[in-house]
Scaffold this active site. Structure first.
Site: not given
Length: 146
Positions: A77, A15, A79, A48
């Protein structure tokens, strides 16, 4: 103790590719310097997705250790924090299940991109060294058991 070189699989999240590329070079260099063999590199979309590929590598009898690399950045957030906890716990569980070391080289969660750029080389090298050291320690300990 087996005199064969330690066989390593790397799972890396792409990513943040600019950081991931440097991490892969650093970990690979550390493995080479230690005389280990990089048997497989698996690129995944992000951190993830690391546990499933790590599991597949750990299942292979030819893989002695796995090194995981990536970056979970600080978001607005929770997350990243939730993802980080799930990924880290999954990797600890897999290491225990397969009784093989996993070198943890995932930066974050909570790090900024600037912090990751400063740390990514050291994190990758440390993850590779940790996995190799734990493997050697386990092998030596097994020789001492009755």
């Amino acid at each position: 103790m087996n005199d064969n070189p330690i066989s390593v699989g790397i799972v890396i999240g792409q990513f943040h590719r600019d950081i991931a590329d440097g991490m892969l070079r650093a970990a690979t260099g550390e493995l080479h310097q230690a005389g280990a063999v990089l048997a497989h590199t698996a690129w995944v979309p992000g951190s993830y997705e690391v546990p499933l590929l790590a599991k597949r590598l750990l299942e292979q009898a030819t893989i002695d250790v796995v090194v995981v690399l990536g970056f979970i950045h600080k978001g607005e957030t929770l997350h990243g924090e939730v993802m980080g906890r799930v990924v880290h716990q999954s990797l600890v569980d897999l290491s225990l299940q397969y009784e093989k070391p996993i070198g943890m080289g995932i930066i974050g969660p909570g790090a900024t991109a600037a912090q990751a750029k400063v740390r990514h080389i050291d994190y990758a090298r440390s993850a590779a060294r940790a996995a190799l050291t734990q493997h050697k320690t386990l092998q030596q300990g097994l020789r001492q058991l009755p």
